[in-house]
Scaffold this active site. Structure first.
Site, PDB file in Angstrom:
ATOM      1  CG  ASP A 102      38.004  11.546  -9.274  1.00  0.00           C
ATOM      2  OD1 ASP A 102      38.711  10.522  -9.894  1.00  0.00           O
ATOM      3  OD2 ASP A 102      37.055  11.954  -9.638  1.00  0.00           O
TER       4      ASP A 102
HETATM    5  N1  URA Z   1      33.233   8.972  -9.712  1.00  0.00           N
HETATM    6  C1  URA Z   1      33.966  10.106  -9.798  1.00  0.00           C
HETATM    7  O1  URA Z   1      33.775  10.836 -10.783  1.00  0.00           O
HETATM    8  N2  URA Z   1      35.042  10.242  -9.151  1.00  0.00           N
HETATM    9  C2  URA Z   1      35.151   9.337  -8.075  1.00  0.00           C
HETATM   10  O2  URA Z   1      36.315   9.693  -7.208  1.00  0.00           O
HETATM   11  C3  URA Z   1      34.406   8.216  -7.616  1.00  0.00           C
HETATM   12  C4  URA Z   1      33.628   8.046  -8.662  1.00  0.00           C
END
Ligand code: URA
Length: 241
Positions: A102
């Site tokens: 993310d």
């Molecule tokens: N899980 C998440 O919630 N976000 C990420 O960026 C990676 C794994």
């Protein structure tokens, strides 16, 4: 690089078949018939099979980036937001992130132009380990940790069993640091797992991907993988290297 590996990476044949071709006297390096698969080939050498020149493998690039928050994990963005490839300086080939983090997640992100390896490393079948450190709200008890370990239902599908350890409780801030190990990669999985256990994520870092740890890499910095790291990724993904 060894000749058999060179032929395999150039897509001529599998490593085993390339060895057979070499023993059969069908392969030459700079006009000299090679007698064993261990013959070394360097950039600029001419390799032929049955007298026909082999197009050398495109230089494959394998990078590990310590992604800072605020960058999105795509090669290009239609909304002109900063992307992880903006951090790569003058890498000559187009490389793509292996999976996604993310925008607000930081840590280990591999990038490569080796499409087949990338595809396999993202496929749940190979159960590639991803280790996260999640700073969560509240102080999760054993039952909350156990719930995350056993799996929760996200969009109708149960998550696979996960490793979940309490690394540190920080009661003065009402937060805790968890280490979460996943072998799959559903969208926003860690955040969803923690929310389902009523301990939403405040900050998330991936400390390792497929055994590649960010360790001393500064945020925003990257390094090329070593040959032995690439070979072990190939083994993990069931490919010959
Ligand atoms: N899980 C998440 O919630 N976000 C990420 O960026 C990676 C794994």
């Amino acid at each position: 690089m060894r000749l058999a590996k060179y032929l395999a990476r150039a897509g001529v044949a599998s490593r085993r078949r390339a060895e057979d071709m070499i023993y059969a006297g069908r392969v030459a390096v700079n006009g000299v018939t090679a007698d064993k698969p261990q013959v070394q080939v360097s950039a600029g050498d001419t390799v032929t099979v049955d007298g026909k020149a082999v197009q050398g493998p495109e230089r494959k690039i394998y990078l590990l980036l310590n992604k800072p928050p605020g960058y999105i994990s795509t090669a290009h963005d239609t909304h002109n937001r900063p992307t992880v490839t903006d951090l790569l300086g003058n890498i000559e080939a187009r490389v793509y992130p292996v999976g996604r983090l993310d925008a607000d997640t930081c840590g280990a992100l591999m990038l490569t132009n080796d499409g087949e390896l990338a595809h396999r490393l993202m496929h749940p079948r190979y159960e590639v380990e991803k280790v996260y450190h999640a700073l969560v709200k509240g102080l999760p008890g054993e039952s909350a940790l156990e719930m995350m370990r056993r799996g929760i239902v996200i969009e109708g599908e149960k998550t696979a069993p996960a490793g979940v350890k309490l690394l540190k409780a920080i009661p003065q801030n009402n937060t805790a640091l968890l280490e979460i190990t996943l072998t799959e990669g559903k969208k926003r999985q860690v955040k969803k797992m923690c929310s389902a256990a009523a301990h939403p994520v405040r900050a998330l870092k991936r400390v390792s991907f497929a055994g590649l740890k960010v360790n001393s890499l500064k945020q925003g910095a990257y390094r090329e993988l070593e040959e032995q790291e690439i070979s072990s990724l190939y083994r993990l993904a069931g490919l010959e290297g």
